[in-house]
Design a protein around this motif. Sequence first.
Motif, PDB file in Angstrom:
ATOM      1  N   GLY A   7       0.690  -1.089   0.033  1.00  0.00           N
ATOM      2  CA  GLY A   7      -0.059   0.010   0.212  1.00  0.00           C
ATOM      3  C   GLY A   7       0.861   1.285   0.048  1.00  0.00           C
ATOM      4  N   ARG A   8       0.357   2.511  -0.613  1.00  0.00           N
ATOM      5  CA  ARG A   8       0.930   3.531  -0.412  1.00  0.00           C
ATOM      6  C   ARG A   8       0.897   4.522   0.744  1.00  0.00           C
ATOM      7  N   VAL A  10      -0.182   7.666   2.736  1.00  0.00           N
ATOM      8  CA  VAL A  10      -0.723   8.931   2.369  1.00  0.00           C
ATOM      9  C   VAL A  10      -1.014   9.900   3.606  1.00  0.00           C
ATOM     10  N   ARG A  22      -1.472   6.461   7.637  1.00  0.00           N
ATOM     11  CA  ARG A  22      -2.744   6.205   6.655  1.00  0.00           C
ATOM     12  C   ARG A  22      -2.121   5.406   5.286  1.00  0.00           C
ATOM     13  N   VAL A  23      -2.689   4.262   5.263  1.00  0.00           N
ATOM     14  CA  VAL A  23      -1.979   3.660   3.703  1.00  0.00           C
ATOM     15  C   VAL A  23      -3.251   3.142   2.976  1.00  0.00           C
ATOM     16  N   ASP A  24      -3.124   3.608   1.484  1.00  0.00           N
ATOM     17  CA  ASP A  24      -4.027   3.343   0.405  1.00  0.00           C
ATOM     18  C   ASP A  24      -3.480   2.046  -0.083  1.00  0.00           C
ATOM     19  N   VAL A  29      -8.554   2.682   2.376  1.00  0.00           N
ATOM     20  CA  VAL A  29      -7.274   3.517   3.107  1.00  0.00           C
ATOM     21  C   VAL A  29      -7.496   3.078   4.657  1.00  0.00           C
ATOM     22  N   LYS A  30      -6.314   2.356   5.213  1.00  0.00           N
ATOM     23  CA  LYS A  30      -6.516   1.844   6.697  1.00  0.00           C
ATOM     24  C   LYS A  30      -5.492   2.384   7.449  1.00  0.00           C
ATOM     25  N   ASP A  31      -5.443   2.388   8.779  1.00  0.00           N
ATOM     26  CA  ASP A  31      -4.722   2.860   9.883  1.00  0.00           C
ATOM     27  C   ASP A  31      -3.578   1.732   9.934  1.00  0.00           C
TER      28      ASP A  31
END
Length: 99
Positions: A7-8, A10, A22-24, A29-31
């Motif tokens: 994930g990226r 953000v 926060r990852v996309d 999007v998740k913590d």
Amino acid sequence: MCLAVPGRVVGIEERDGTPMARVDFGGVVKDVCLAYLPEIGVGDYAIVHVGFAIQRLDEESALATLRLFERIGALEEEFGDAWTRAATETGGTRKEEER
């Protein structure tokens, strides 16, 4: 199933002394905890497993992996609505859908 998914990052912040991001994941999007990768930055890609960023990954590899996971249905299985999926798989409906 519990995958390690790229994930990226953000956004980054600290919560109670713990680096968090926060990852996309291709639209979800998740913590994520950055305790194992505190040096990672916004825009970087990381492999995430059970809520922890465990390895930095280059963008090309991350996007190729996300495309593969999407093609085989792994992203839906990992991030989709488990309750609706379970109801569908058993031929039922969710309570909210019955109203």
